[in-house]
Structure formats: structure tokens, C-alpha cells
Scaffold this motif. Structure first.
Motif, PDB file in Angstrom:
ATOM      1  N   GLU A   1       0.831  -1.434   0.082  1.00 54.67           N
ATOM      2  CA  GLU A   1       0.066   0.028  -0.026  1.00 54.67           C
ATOM      3  C   GLU A   1       0.909   1.246   0.159  1.00 54.67           C
ATOM      4  O   GLU A   1       0.417   2.064  -0.774  1.00 54.67           O
ATOM      5  CB  GLU A   1      -0.754  -0.059   1.213  1.00 54.67           C
ATOM      6  CG  GLU A   1      -1.883   1.019   1.267  1.00 54.67           C
ATOM      7  CD  GLU A   1      -2.918   1.059   2.314  1.00 54.67           C
ATOM      8  OE1 GLU A   1      -3.487   2.133   2.472  1.00 54.67           O
ATOM      9  OE2 GLU A   1      -2.764  -0.052   3.248  1.00 54.67           O
TER      10      GLU A   1
ATOM     11  N   ASN B   1      -7.861   6.957  12.922  1.00 55.91           N
ATOM     12  CA  ASN B   1      -8.421   5.649  12.574  1.00 55.91           C
ATOM     13  C   ASN B   1      -8.524   5.884  10.772  1.00 55.91           C
ATOM     14  O   ASN B   1      -9.337   6.660  10.397  1.00 55.91           O
ATOM     15  CB  ASN B   1      -9.971   5.417  13.128  1.00 55.91           C
ATOM     16  CG  ASN B   1     -10.415   4.191  12.825  1.00 55.91           C
ATOM     17  OD1 ASN B   1     -10.634   3.578  11.653  1.00 55.91           O
ATOM     18  ND2 ASN B   1     -10.837   3.614  13.856  1.00 55.91           N
ATOM     19  N   ARG B   2      -7.793   4.883  10.097  1.00 52.61           N
ATOM     20  CA  ARG B   2      -7.871   4.995   8.799  1.00 52.61           C
ATOM     21  C   ARG B   2      -9.313   4.556   8.032  1.00 52.61           C
ATOM     22  O   ARG B   2      -9.412   5.023   6.967  1.00 52.61           O
ATOM     23  CB  ARG B   2      -6.795   4.259   8.058  1.00 52.61           C
ATOM     24  CG  ARG B   2      -5.389   4.657   8.540  1.00 52.61           C
ATOM     25  CD  ARG B   2      -4.207   3.613   8.240  1.00 52.61           C
ATOM     26  NE  ARG B   2      -4.169   3.991   6.615  1.00 52.61           N
ATOM     27  CZ  ARG B   2      -4.029   3.058   5.692  1.00 52.61           C
ATOM     28  NH1 ARG B   2      -3.952   1.768   6.043  1.00 52.61           N
ATOM     29  NH2 ARG B   2      -4.054   3.221   4.340  1.00 52.61           N
ATOM     30  N   THR B   3     -10.039   3.780   8.840  1.00 58.05           N
ATOM     31  CA  THR B   3     -11.504   3.488   8.343  1.00 58.05           C
ATOM     32  C   THR B   3     -12.443   4.802   8.291  1.00 58.05           C
ATOM     33  O   THR B   3     -13.171   4.914   7.429  1.00 58.05           O
ATOM     34  CB  THR B   3     -11.893   2.256   8.904  1.00 58.05           C
ATOM     35  OG1 THR B   3     -11.028   1.464   8.668  1.00 58.05           O
ATOM     36  CG2 THR B   3     -13.147   1.782   8.163  1.00 58.05           C
ATOM     37  N   SER B   4     -12.389   5.281   9.508  1.00 57.17           N
ATOM     38  CA  SER B   4     -13.347   6.145   9.802  1.00 57.17           C
ATOM     39  C   SER B   4     -12.962   7.640   9.765  1.00 57.17           C
ATOM     40  O   SER B   4     -13.764   8.497   9.889  1.00 57.17           O
ATOM     41  CB  SER B   4     -13.927   5.883  11.058  1.00 57.17           C
ATOM     42  OG  SER B   4     -12.947   6.184  12.358  1.00 57.17           O
ATOM     43  N   ALA B   5     -11.639   7.819   9.592  1.00 55.54           N
ATOM     44  CA  ALA B   5     -10.984   9.191   9.745  1.00 55.54           C
ATOM     45  C   ALA B   5     -11.152   9.800  11.143  1.00 55.54           C
ATOM     46  O   ALA B   5     -10.801  10.971  11.320  1.00 55.54           O
ATOM     47  CB  ALA B   5     -11.457  10.234   8.614  1.00 55.54           C
TER      48      ALA B   5
ATOM     49  N   SER C   1      -4.220  -3.985  18.330  1.00 55.55           N
ATOM     50  CA  SER C   1      -4.451  -2.867  17.682  1.00 55.55           C
ATOM     51  C   SER C   1      -5.329  -1.881  18.559  1.00 55.55           C
ATOM     52  O   SER C   1      -6.036  -0.941  17.842  1.00 55.55           O
ATOM     53  CB  SER C   1      -4.959  -3.116  16.422  1.00 55.55           C
ATOM     54  OG  SER C   1      -3.859  -3.535  15.519  1.00 55.55           O
TER      55      SER C   1
ATOM     56  N   LEU D   1      -4.857  -0.370  10.411  1.00 58.71           N
ATOM     57  CA  LEU D   1      -6.091   0.522  10.187  1.00 58.71           C
ATOM     58  C   LEU D   1      -5.887   1.646  11.244  1.00 58.71           C
ATOM     59  O   LEU D   1      -6.643   2.502  11.046  1.00 58.71           O
ATOM     60  CB  LEU D   1      -7.168  -0.483  10.533  1.00 58.71           C
ATOM     61  CG  LEU D   1      -7.695  -1.720   9.804  1.00 58.71           C
ATOM     62  CD1 LEU D   1      -8.772  -2.348  10.245  1.00 58.71           C
ATOM     63  CD2 LEU D   1      -7.698  -1.264   8.148  1.00 58.71           C
ATOM     64  N   LYS D   2      -4.723   1.852  12.128  1.00 60.23           N
ATOM     65  CA  LYS D   2      -4.849   2.801  12.779  1.00 60.23           C
ATOM     66  C   LYS D   2      -3.298   3.368  12.979  1.00 60.23           C
ATOM     67  O   LYS D   2      -2.371   2.480  12.801  1.00 60.23           O
ATOM     68  CB  LYS D   2      -4.997   2.596  14.592  1.00 60.23           C
ATOM     69  CG  LYS D   2      -6.516   2.145  14.457  1.00 60.23           C
ATOM     70  CD  LYS D   2      -6.905   1.751  16.015  1.00 60.23           C
ATOM     71  CE  LYS D   2      -8.425   1.396  15.872  1.00 60.23           C
ATOM     72  NZ  LYS D   2      -8.616   0.720  17.376  1.00 60.23           N
TER      73      LYS D   2
ATOM     74  N   SER E   1      -2.881  -4.024  13.012  1.00 58.05           N
ATOM     75  CA  SER E   1      -3.794  -4.368  11.961  1.00 58.05           C
ATOM     76  C   SER E   1      -3.727  -3.400  10.632  1.00 58.05           C
ATOM     77  O   SER E   1      -4.357  -3.571   9.533  1.00 58.05           O
ATOM     78  CB  SER E   1      -5.129  -3.673  12.464  1.00 58.05           C
ATOM     79  OG  SER E   1      -5.449  -2.594  12.678  1.00 58.05           O
TER      80      SER E   1
END
Length: 317
Positions: A137, A199-203, A221, A180-181, A178
Motif C-alpha cells: 500500500e 483511524n484510517r477507516t473512519s478518519a 491494535s 488500520l490505525k 492491523s
């Protein structure tokens, strides 16, 4: 059975941990120490294989890659390298930063392949503390703290070869297991910095209480180990992201998570002196695994890298 024989029988059971014992906790596993190199500091192990990156101040100085008992000087003709290098998840690449005036000379972020470690691809002519995201990524790193448009947290995409600004301020990003953070540090007070978790999912962003010197993720995580230093006393705390105040663990420095579980390793103190390496969990009791060492790091639950006055060593169980 006579009364005396019964008494002797129960005493024997007590001696061997049976009759009347309410502690079924097994002793800590045996850790074996193996000397890897007679010089070096800040060893960082590969997540795959036996590779280790470390710095050497003795000539020829620089960043070294140790594999299968042999070393390669990564930067024989430059650039200078900070102690902020990191591995990708499959151990095929590593990233580092070079100090200097942003935008000039060798300053910036680099990536190298383990197969050709002396060949460096320059990602940006600014920045520090690169950390890989999962897979292919990209990289997360910090820009210079100079008030410019380059300041803050950045994500570099390997696919598009573009940079995206994640935060307008912040340094020392640490990616959760994970992926994701991202925990990073913003200015605090004279006792340390403040942790923000993106939090990369929710911003969403969580600002954690307390001022810290450094931090590390645990395997879930969800929790972080913080190192706080107040008036010269370094103590470790654990905190769950988005929930409650940090809870004290005890004196210590340089915490590092151990694999996917809740264990972490750190350098402990006896008074104001280093007292070796310890492992514990947020709710556990510390167990010393080495009488020497500092700056521990780990990429697996059964392997710890550290340094002492005799060089770089590993602990395995």
C-alpha cells in the motif's frame, strides 16, 4: 494411614506445589541469549527471516544489514541515516530517512530492497520516521516541524507514486498491527508530547491523555504502551484507544510489542540504573528475561533484539 504419615504426605505435596497451592501460573519460559555482532546500536529485526538492521558508530560507520552471520554496509558512500529505519511486513524491503535541510542534499525518505541493500530509491526530499502500511500500500512518515506546507503526517502510495497529507502536524508515526490505525505525536509540554490516533477507516482522531516520550502498539491494535517521563523518572502506562485514562505499569523505558498478543518487552530500572529486559502484559507481573540490554525491539513473540556494551544480541524462546 497413621496421623504422622498423613502429615508428612501433605508436607510433601506442599513442597512440590500440590496440596494447598492456589498459584497455577507456570514459570516464565526460558529465553536464550545469542550474541550477533560485537558492535552496534538500535537493532531492528525483520518480520521474516533472520535479517537485522543496526547502526554502527565505529568505522566504517553507518547502517548495516546482518543476515546469516554476514553483514553488509548499506550506505558505504552515503547518505547518512537516522535511527528510524523500518521493515515491510514480508521482510523484502526497508525504509529509512536521512537528516539535513529539507529539500537539499541527501535529506529525505528512502526505500531499499534487501536483495540490493546499497541501492536506495528516494521517495521524498523531506521527512523522517517512515513506516510501512500492510502489503504494497505505501509508507507513512512525518514531514519537518518547520511550519511549512511540508509539515505533518504523510502517506506515500507505491502504486500511484503520490503523497497524501494525513495531518497538518505530527511526528513519529506508528502503524498498528492491523494497519488500520496510526498513532503519532504532536507538541505537548516540557515532559513530552501528546499521542493522537488516526483511524484510517473512519478518519476519526482520538487524542489520548498524558504527555509521552514514545509509545508502541500491542497486538490487538486497541491498546498502546506509553512511556512517560516526569522529573527524570521514566514510567510505563497502558491505555485503550478511546477509553479511559492511562494505567500505570511501572518504571521502564523503550517498550516494544511482542507479536499478536498482549505481551511487550522493555528495559527496566533498579533505582536510576538499567536492570535488564523484562516482559509483561498490561495486567501481568513483569518477568526479567535478560540481566542486560536496552532499546529492545521485536517482530515476533519468540524473538527479541537488543543492545548492550558488548554489541547486538538476540533473545529467543
Amino acid at each position: 494411614m497413621s496421623r504422622w504419615m498423613l502429615i508428612l504426605f501433605c508436607l510433601a505435596l506442599l513442597f512440590f506445589g500440590g496440596c494447598g497451592s492456589d498459584d497455577d501460573t507456570p514459570p516464565p519460559p526460558q529465553w536464550n541469549l545469542n550474541r550477533l555482532w560485537p558492535t552496534g546500536t538500535n537493532p531492528v529485526p525483520s518480520p521474516a527471516g533472520d535479517g537485522v538492521l543496526f547502526l554502527q558508530e565505529e568505522e566504517p560507520a553507518g547502517l548495516y544489514l546482518l543476515q546469516s552471520g554476514a553483514v553488509v554496509l548499506v550506505n558505504p558512500s552515503g547518505p547518512a541515516i537516522r535511527a528510524d529505519y523500518a521493515w515491510c511486513a514480508d521482510g523484502t524491503r526497508f525504509a529509512f530517512s536521512s537528516p539535513g535541510v529539507p529539500g537539499e542534499g541527501d535529506a529525505g525518505i528512502y526505500v531499499a530492497q534487501v536483495a540490493s541493500p546499497t541501492v536506495h530509491e528516494k521517495i521524498w526530499d523531506h521527512g523522517s520516521h517512515p513506516r510501512f502500511l500492510p502489503g504494497n500500500e505505501g509508507l507513512v512518515f512525518a514531514g519537518p516541524e518547520d511550519g511549512s506546507d511540508s509539515e505533518g503526517l504523510w502517506l506515500y502510495s507505491f502504486t500511484s507514486e503520490t503523497r497524501t497529507r494525513l495531518a497538518v502536524e505530527g511526528v513519529s508515526p506508528v502503524v498498528s498491527p492491523s494497519g488500520l490505525k496510526i498513532a503519532y505525536l504532536i507538541p505537548g509540554d516540557r515532559f513530552g508530547r501528546i499521542i493522537v490516533v488516526l483511524n484510517r477507516t473512519s478518519a476519526a482522531r482520538d487524542t489520548l491523555p498524558g504527555t509521552v516520550l514514545r509509545c508502541t502498539w500491542l497486538g490487538d491494535s486497541e491498546r498502546l504502551i506509553q512511556e512517560q517521563g516526569i522529573e527524570g523518572v521514566q514510567e510505563l502506562y497502558w491505555v485503550r484507544v478511546g477509553s479511559g485514562a492511562p494505567a500505570l505499569i511501572g518504571p521502564g523505558t523503550y517498550p516494544a510489542g511482542l507479536g499478536a498478543g498482549q505481551e511487550f518487552v522493555y528495559a527496566g530500572f533498579d533505582g536510576d540504573r538499567l536492570a535488564g529486559l523484562f516482559i509483561t502484559t498490561p495486567a501481568g507481573s513483569p518477568a526479567r528475561v535478560s540481566a542486560t540490554g536496552t532499546r529492545p525491539s521485536s517482530a515476533a513473540p519468540n524473538r527479541i533484539l537488543a543492545q548492550d556494551s558488548l554489541g547486538v544480541f538476540e533473545l529467543t524462546r
